[in-house]
Design a protein around this motif. Structure first.
Motif, PDB file in Angstrom:
ATOM      1  N   UNK A 151      12.349  30.286  18.297  1.00  0.00           N
ATOM      2  CA  UNK A 151      10.707  30.408  19.392  1.00  0.00           C
ATOM      3  C   UNK A 151      10.024  29.392  19.199  1.00  0.00           C
ATOM      4  N   UNK A 152       8.758  28.402  19.414  1.00  0.00           N
ATOM      5  CA  UNK A 152       8.043  28.013  19.578  1.00  0.00           C
ATOM      6  C   UNK A 152       6.478  29.132  20.055  1.00  0.00           C
ATOM      7  N   UNK A 153       6.978  29.710  20.469  1.00  0.00           N
ATOM      8  CA  UNK A 153       6.046  31.014  20.655  1.00  0.00           C
ATOM      9  C   UNK A 153       5.550  32.518  19.724  1.00  0.00           C
TER      10      UNK A 153
ATOM     11  N   UNK B  84       6.331  40.780  17.837  1.00  0.00           N
ATOM     12  CA  UNK B  84       6.710  42.099  18.858  1.00  0.00           C
ATOM     13  C   UNK B  84       7.018  42.794  17.793  1.00  0.00           C
ATOM     14  N   UNK B  85       7.387  44.739  18.197  1.00  0.00           N
ATOM     15  CA  UNK B  85       8.288  45.338  16.959  1.00  0.00           C
ATOM     16  C   UNK B  85       9.192  45.363  17.868  1.00  0.00           C
ATOM     17  N   UNK B  86       9.723  44.467  19.518  1.00  0.00           N
ATOM     18  CA  UNK B  86      10.986  44.473  19.508  1.00  0.00           C
ATOM     19  C   UNK B  86      10.981  43.017  20.468  1.00  0.00           C
ATOM     20  N   UNK B  87      12.154  42.939  20.151  1.00  0.00           N
ATOM     21  CA  UNK B  87      12.762  41.256  20.996  1.00  0.00           C
ATOM     22  C   UNK B  87      13.944  42.113  21.781  1.00  0.00           C
ATOM     23  N   UNK B  88      13.833  41.615  23.617  1.00  0.00           N
ATOM     24  CA  UNK B  88      14.932  41.442  23.880  1.00  0.00           C
ATOM     25  C   UNK B  88      15.246  40.109  24.417  1.00  0.00           C
ATOM     26  N   UNK B  89      16.756  39.794  24.080  1.00  0.00           N
ATOM     27  CA  UNK B  89      17.539  38.273  23.885  1.00  0.00           C
ATOM     28  C   UNK B  89      18.314  38.575  25.459  1.00  0.00           C
ATOM     29  N   UNK B  90      17.157  37.969  26.519  1.00  0.00           N
ATOM     30  CA  UNK B  90      18.367  38.049  27.929  1.00  0.00           C
ATOM     31  C   UNK B  90      18.920  37.251  28.374  1.00  0.00           C
ATOM     32  N   UNK B  91      20.552  37.376  28.588  1.00  0.00           N
ATOM     33  CA  UNK B  91      21.340  35.682  28.655  1.00  0.00           C
ATOM     34  C   UNK B  91      22.525  36.337  29.653  1.00  0.00           C
ATOM     35  N   UNK B  92      23.416  35.612  30.145  1.00  0.00           N
ATOM     36  CA  UNK B  92      24.477  35.505  30.859  1.00  0.00           C
ATOM     37  C   UNK B  92      25.287  35.618  30.243  1.00  0.00           C
TER      38      UNK B  92
ATOM     39  N   UNK C 209       9.510  31.572  27.173  1.00  0.00           N
ATOM     40  CA  UNK C 209      11.151  30.742  27.410  1.00  0.00           C
ATOM     41  C   UNK C 209      10.868  29.396  26.504  1.00  0.00           C
ATOM     42  N   UNK C 210      10.059  29.593  25.585  1.00  0.00           N
ATOM     43  CA  UNK C 210       9.968  28.275  24.658  1.00  0.00           C
ATOM     44  C   UNK C 210      10.896  28.512  23.888  1.00  0.00           C
ATOM     45  N   UNK C 211      12.299  28.056  23.552  1.00  0.00           N
ATOM     46  CA  UNK C 211      12.967  28.386  22.898  1.00  0.00           C
ATOM     47  C   UNK C 211      14.705  27.817  22.960  1.00  0.00           C
ATOM     48  N   UNK C 212      15.069  27.182  20.897  1.00  0.00           N
ATOM     49  CA  UNK C 212      16.187  26.992  21.105  1.00  0.00           C
ATOM     50  C   UNK C 212      17.566  27.632  21.230  1.00  0.00           C
ATOM     51  N   UNK C 213      17.797  27.000  22.782  1.00  0.00           N
ATOM     52  CA  UNK C 213      19.187  28.394  22.715  1.00  0.00           C
ATOM     53  C   UNK C 213      20.500  27.919  21.136  1.00  0.00           C
ATOM     54  N   UNK C 214      20.780  26.491  21.054  1.00  0.00           N
ATOM     55  CA  UNK C 214      21.291  26.335  20.447  1.00  0.00           C
ATOM     56  C   UNK C 214      21.355  26.993  19.259  1.00  0.00           C
TER      57      UNK C 214
ATOM     58  N   UNK D 261      30.171  33.438  23.785  1.00  0.00           N
ATOM     59  CA  UNK D 261      30.343  32.902  25.479  1.00  0.00           C
ATOM     60  C   UNK D 261      29.181  32.958  26.844  1.00  0.00           C
ATOM     61  N   UNK D 262      27.654  33.079  25.890  1.00  0.00           N
ATOM     62  CA  UNK D 262      26.420  34.033  26.686  1.00  0.00           C
ATOM     63  C   UNK D 262      25.992  32.342  26.438  1.00  0.00           C
ATOM     64  N   UNK D 263      24.711  32.673  28.528  1.00  0.00           N
ATOM     65  CA  UNK D 263      23.566  31.683  28.255  1.00  0.00           C
ATOM     66  C   UNK D 263      22.211  32.380  27.835  1.00  0.00           C
ATOM     67  N   UNK D 264      21.902  32.232  27.282  1.00  0.00           N
ATOM     68  CA  UNK D 264      20.222  32.964  26.695  1.00  0.00           C
ATOM     69  C   UNK D 264      19.493  32.261  27.724  1.00  0.00           C
ATOM     70  N   UNK D 265      18.782  33.102  28.537  1.00  0.00           N
ATOM     71  CA  UNK D 265      17.134  32.365  29.513  1.00  0.00           C
ATOM     72  C   UNK D 265      16.249  32.884  29.037  1.00  0.00           C
ATOM     73  N   UNK D 266      15.980  33.978  28.250  1.00  0.00           N
ATOM     74  CA  UNK D 266      14.718  34.421  27.672  1.00  0.00           C
ATOM     75  C   UNK D 266      14.448  35.299  26.565  1.00  0.00           C
ATOM     76  N   UNK D 267      13.818  35.427  25.930  1.00  0.00           N
ATOM     77  CA  UNK D 267      13.018  35.814  24.459  1.00  0.00           C
ATOM     78  C   UNK D 267      12.309  37.255  25.506  1.00  0.00           C
ATOM     79  N   UNK D 268      12.600  38.269  25.275  1.00  0.00           N
ATOM     80  CA  UNK D 268      10.975  39.076  26.051  1.00  0.00           C
ATOM     81  C   UNK D 268      10.346  40.048  24.691  1.00  0.00           C
TER      82      UNK D 268
END
Length: 171
Positions: A63-65, A69-77, A119-124, A136-143
């Motif tokens: 990530x660039x930001x 945080x003590x927890x990070x959720x990687x949200x994908x679909x 949203x500023x992260x490198x998905x690869x 097989x997933x597409x990450x859209x956000x780090x929360x």
């Protein structure tokens, strides 16, 4: 808290305390993501919970930001599970995952926690860091998720909103 107050006062938290997020609290936040409405109820959203220092450091490197945080959720679909609109082939997985993210953000705020949608992260790089979990997933956000630090405040831009007339049209 009533919804109008919650929606108006929730802000992107950039200073987290080191207080751990309790299992029950995390479960309630994840349940809000599970209960999110999705196109045709296909539920393509997938959530990877990162809590160990090693996992958080791996995500931080993608990530660039950075908010510590003590927890990070990687949200994908999962694109194979998402509804696809017939008229133009639009895959709704990203939309569904974003709705789930929003519900988790609001649930966290209601429970006294803060979040920042990153949203500023490198998905690869993220998929390379977590190859099994994100296959097989597409990450859209780090929360970023956790309790606010004592001196946490909304950014100065938080209350700047365009007038409703600029956003809404009637016919």
């Amino acid at each position: 808290m009533d919804f109008e107050k919650l929606a108006a006062e929730r802000y992107s938290l950039r200073k987290f305390s080191d207080q751990p997020v309790e299992e029950e609290t995390l479960a309630r936040i994840l349940e809000a993501g599970r209960n999110a409405p999705t196109a045709h109820n296909n539920q393509p959203q997938r959530i990877l919970v990162l809590r160990s220092k090693e996992a958080l450091a791996l995500a931080d490197g993608c990530a660039r930001s950075h908010f510590d945080s003590p927890v990070m959720l990687v949200v994908s679909y999962d694109p194979a599970d998402a509804w696809i609109r017939e008229e133009d082939g639009k895959n709704h997985g990203e939309i569904d995952a974003a709705i789930a993210t929003t519900q988790m953000m609001l649930q966290a705020a209601d429970l006294g926690l803060g979040t920042t949608y990153i949203g500023m992260f490198d998905p690869e790089k993220l998929r390379a860091a977590f190859p099994e979990e994100l296959a097989g997933l597409v990450p859209i956000a780090l929360l970023a998720l956790g309790y606010p630090a004592e001196n946490a405040r909304p950014s100065r831009l938080h209350t700047e909103r365009k007038p409703l007339e600029e956003m809404v049209r009637y016919r």
